[in-house]
Design a protein around this motif. Structure first.
Motif, PDB file in Angstrom:
ATOM      1  N   VAL A  56      88.905  27.492  18.907  1.00 22.13           N
ATOM      2  CA  VAL A  56      87.608  28.131  19.127  1.00 22.13           C
ATOM      3  C   VAL A  56      86.618  27.427  18.206  1.00 22.13           C
ATOM      4  N   THR A  62      80.097  32.433  17.523  1.00 20.37           N
ATOM      5  CA  THR A  62      81.516  32.787  17.535  1.00 20.37           C
ATOM      6  C   THR A  62      81.945  33.371  16.193  1.00 20.37           C
ATOM      7  N   THR A  74      88.409  38.107  17.915  1.00 22.17           N
ATOM      8  CA  THR A  74      88.949  36.755  17.817  1.00 22.17           C
ATOM      9  C   THR A  74      89.912  36.471  18.964  1.00 22.17           C
ATOM     10  N   LEU A  77      87.875  35.793  21.972  1.00 27.91           N
ATOM     11  CA  LEU A  77      87.326  34.437  21.952  1.00 27.91           C
ATOM     12  C   LEU A  77      88.375  33.402  22.353  1.00 27.91           C
ATOM     13  N   TYR A  81      87.883  30.944  25.522  1.00 25.79           N
ATOM     14  CA  TYR A  81      87.857  29.491  25.395  1.00 25.79           C
ATOM     15  C   TYR A  81      89.100  28.855  26.016  1.00 25.79           C
TER      16      TYR A  81
END
Length: 86
Positions: A56, A62, A74, A77, A81
């Protein structure tokens, strides 16, 4: 256009005087600490997650998401991604 900046500055100054400087500084401190925690989470993820293909990018957005939402943010994310690389 300059009057918008002046009005915004006046509104922020009035809020600081109405609410108080101490709560504002406490809020800014909390936000900065969460941002640093998010940066640490992303650093650990990028350092040890490369074996699994997890990466990431560390940018202000972010880092803020990881800091404010914590470990679930997290993980989200990583999912976003990882899913966008296909």
């Amino acid at each position: 256009m300059i009057w918008i900046w002046g009005a915004g500055t006046l509104i922020i100054a009035m809020l600081l005087f109405a609410i108080g400087v101490k709560p504002f500084v406490r809020w800014v401190w909390r936000f900065c600490m969460k941002w640093v925690i998010g940066l640490a989470l992303l650093f650990i993820l990028n350092r040890y997650g490369q074996a699994y293909g997890w990466y990431v990018p560390m940018n202000p957005v972010t880092t803020g998401v990881a800091g404010i939402l914590g470990i679930p943010g997290t993980i989200a994310l990583v999912y976003l991604y990882k899913g966008s690389s296909y």
